[in-house]
Design an enzyme around this catalytic site. Structure first.
Site, short mmCIF file in Angstrom:
data_model
loop_
_atom_site.label_atom_id
_atom_site.label_comp_id
_atom_site.label_asym_id
_atom_site.label_seq_id
_atom_site.Cartn_x
_atom_site.Cartn_y
_atom_site.Cartn_z
N CYS A 263 47.95 57.01 5.60
CA CYS A 263 47.80 55.70 6.23
C CYS A 263 46.33 55.53 6.63
O CYS A 263 45.73 56.45 7.18
CB CYS A 263 48.66 55.59 7.49
SG CYS A 263 50.43 55.64 7.15
N ALA A 264 45.76 54.37 6.34
CA ALA A 264 44.38 54.10 6.73
C ALA A 264 44.26 54.03 8.25
O ALA A 264 43.31 54.53 8.83
CB ALA A 264 43.89 52.80 6.09
#
Length: 140
Positions: free
Chosen positions: A48-49
């Protein structure tokens, strides 16, 4: 927290993606905060960014436990996506979760095609982690 059926119904009434985007943010605001001590590297979702944490709880039958989840993110829209993922999977047995493709549901409500590729990848990372945990806990 809103149920998956409620979320699906609400999405059906919102024609405009801007309204849906605001709704996802509202879902995130309604998500209970995750306790600071649960924001660990073990609970962090890789891929996940934004920062995303998921905590898994199990109850009942050891061979096919009922699973529930807590989650949080440091980004408003992602926190809303966490809320949708939790509504999709929490309260189901491990075998139900292992066999449930959330992306079919997300596609049906028009969620996936309106996310950036980074957010879509993060969403996929959350779903994959939950389903993998369920596969490990479900005795075939």
């Amino acid at each position: 927290m809103a149920s998956l059926d409620q979320i699906i119904d609400d999405f059906a009434f919102l024609d405009d993606w801007e309204d849906r985007y605001r709704y996802v943010i509202e879902l995130g605001k309604a998500l209970p905060d995750l306790a600071e001590e649960k924001r660990t590297s073990e609970n962090k979702v890789m891929g996940c960014a934004s920062q995303v944490w998921l905590v898994t709880h199990t109850t009942g039958d050891a061979d096919n436990p009922v699973m529930s989840f807590e989650g949080d993110s440091d980004a408003h829209i992602v926190r809303g996506l966490v809320a949708i993922v939790l509504a999709t999977y929490s309260g189901k047995t491990a075998s139900e979760i292992a066999g449930l493709d959330a992306f079919e549901i997300f596609s049906k409500i028009g969620l996936v095609e309106n996310l950036s590729s980074q957010r879509s990848n993060g969403l996929r990372s959350m779903v994959n982690r939950i389903r993998e945990e369920a596969r490990v806990r479900a005795v075939a």
